[in-house]
Design a protein around this motif. Structure first.
Motif, PDB file in Angstrom:
ATOM      1  N   PHE A 115       0.853  -1.201   0.000  1.00 50.12           N
ATOM      2  CA  PHE A 115       0.000   0.000   0.000  1.00 50.12           C
ATOM      3  C   PHE A 115       0.879   1.237   0.000  1.00 50.12           C
ATOM      4  CE2 PHE A 115      -1.789   3.408   2.536  1.00 50.12           C
ATOM      5  CZ  PHE A 115      -3.119   3.468   2.193  1.00 50.12           C
ATOM      6  N   PRO A 116       0.626   2.263  -0.737  1.00 49.62           N
ATOM      7  CA  PRO A 116      -0.423   2.472  -1.741  1.00 49.62           C
ATOM      8  C   PRO A 116       0.218   2.508  -3.133  1.00 49.62           C
ATOM      9  CG  PRO A 116       0.268   4.570  -0.787  1.00 49.62           C
ATOM     10  CD  PRO A 116       1.301   3.533  -0.399  1.00 49.62           C
ATOM     11  N   ALA A 134      -5.402  -0.958  -7.495  1.00 56.48           N
ATOM     12  CA  ALA A 134      -4.085  -0.296  -7.621  1.00 56.48           C
ATOM     13  C   ALA A 134      -3.655  -0.333  -9.085  1.00 56.48           C
ATOM     14  CB  ALA A 134      -3.054  -1.018  -6.764  1.00 56.48           C
ATOM     15  N   LYS A 178      -6.260  12.989   0.910  1.00 56.32           N
ATOM     16  CA  LYS A 178      -5.352  11.977   0.337  1.00 56.32           C
ATOM     17  C   LYS A 178      -3.950  12.538   0.080  1.00 56.32           C
ATOM     18  CE  LYS A 178      -5.160  10.604  -4.246  1.00 56.32           C
ATOM     19  NZ  LYS A 178      -5.671   9.978  -5.470  1.00 56.32           N
ATOM     20  N   ALA A 204       1.662   6.615  -5.852  1.00 55.09           N
ATOM     21  CA  ALA A 204       0.677   6.573  -4.756  1.00 55.09           C
ATOM     22  C   ALA A 204      -0.428   7.608  -4.968  1.00 55.09           C
ATOM     23  CB  ALA A 204       1.390   6.810  -3.431  1.00 55.09           C
ATOM     24  N   THR A 218      -3.382   6.515  -6.964  1.00 53.82           N
ATOM     25  CA  THR A 218      -4.315   5.531  -6.398  1.00 53.82           C
ATOM     26  C   THR A 218      -5.591   6.258  -5.957  1.00 53.82           C
ATOM     27  OG1 THR A 218      -2.356   4.369  -5.603  1.00 53.82           O
ATOM     28  CG2 THR A 218      -4.475   3.613  -4.743  1.00 53.82           C
ATOM     29  N   LEU A 256      -7.792   3.465  -1.562  1.00 51.22           N
ATOM     30  CA  LEU A 256      -7.037   3.602  -0.299  1.00 51.22           C
ATOM     31  C   LEU A 256      -7.905   3.141   0.871  1.00 51.22           C
ATOM     32  CD1 LEU A 256      -5.293   7.090  -0.716  1.00 51.22           C
ATOM     33  CD2 LEU A 256      -4.384   4.839  -1.268  1.00 51.22           C
TER      34      LEU A 256
END
Ligand code: MLT
Length: 273
Positions: free
Chosen positions: A31-32, A59, A147, A178, A181, A186
């Motif tokens: 992640f992420p 993803a 985010k 990331a 995403t 998430l």
């Protein structure tokens, strides 16, 4: 690496890369991030091995299901579907962090497909209550449009202080991945992490070798937690990397590839016996 895609009952599009020949290894990102996490080591593995680098659902180029429900189990099923599509009978599954939570679910669901399991800065235990609460707060933050600051703060923290100084371009690249995403992904990943069960007792009863890659300076998969789990199975390869955070595939790719190649050789020779 060739880009391929499959669709399954649950997921309309699962994207993955495959290259090389020989005994197979699947590399699951955390992640992420997405499959590009492994870019520095795939070329070192494909000479002797079939290497598969999926984007987990939600993803990279893999879609999140319409109900936005992810679990370690349904992601493990997607990995099994990739192996079936590639005609791979047994594989080593190596998971980075969240990818390791998927790998250990795979080990429980499809032990007959597993030649070996590699935890790359990952673990078989569930989240503590405190960790679950932190993740719920982060989900609230994502929902309020937070985010970007979350990612800009999180990604550099994955690297050790020493690596931060020499790998600023890589940190920038990971941050960009990331940021792509989706917010829904998430949250879905964090919910899957909150809901995952501990699987240490499941590991005890299984008979496959396990590789543990541990970063001395990893704040997420801390050495003191991981060391307690390294005797769960009969055959364990344990490496603690100095000056390494949570990202050995970028911080020390040659060393990681060397340890993976030795592990893969051991696992497949053992299978032949
Ligand atoms: C990851 O790197 O996949 C995540 O940080 C894992 C976690 O938060 O437990």
């Amino acid at each position: 690496m060739e880009h391929k895609q499959i669709s399954t009952d649950k997921f309309s599009n699962i994207s993955y890369r495959v290259g090389g020949n020989g005994p197979a290894i699947v590399l699951l990102h955390g992640f992420p991030l997405d499959h590009t996490l492994w870019n520095d080591i795939t070329g070192l593995l494909t000479e002797k091995h079939t290497v598969i680098t999926p984007d987990l659902p939600g993803a990279g180029q893999s879609s999140l299901p319409a109900d936005e429900e992810l679990s370690m189990e349904n992601m493990a099923e997607a990995i099994k579907d990739i192996l079936d599509a590639e005609g791979v009978n047994t594989a080593i599954i190596a998971g980075h962090s969240m990818g390791g939570y998927v790998s250990v679910a795979f080990a429980e669901l499809f032990p007959e497909k597993l030649a070996g399991l590699a935890f790359v800065h990952s673990m078989a235990t569930a989240d503590s209550e405190e960790k679950k609460e932190q993740r719920r707060k982060s989900i609230e933050l994502f929902n309020k449009g937070g985010k970007e600051p979350f990612i800009r703060q999180m990604v550099p923290g994955l690297f050790s202080e020493r690596s931060k100084q020499r790998l600023s371009e890589d940190i920038k690249r990971c941050t960009e991945v990331a940021l792509k995403t989706a917010t829904g992904s998430l949250s879905a990943f964090y919910n899957a992490m909150i809901n995952r069960p501990g699987r240490t007792s499941k590991l005890y009863s299984k008979d496959f070798p396990v590789l543990w890659i541990i970063g001395e300076n990893d704040k997420i998969a801390a050495p003191e937690n991981l060391m307690q789990q390294t005797t769960l199975t009969n055959v364990n390869f344990v490496y603690v990397y100095e000056n390494c955070g949570h990202m050995s595939m970028i911080e020390f790719p040659d060393l990681l590839a060397k340890h993976m190649l030795n592990f893969i050789k051991y696992c497949y020779e053992r299978e032949k016996e």
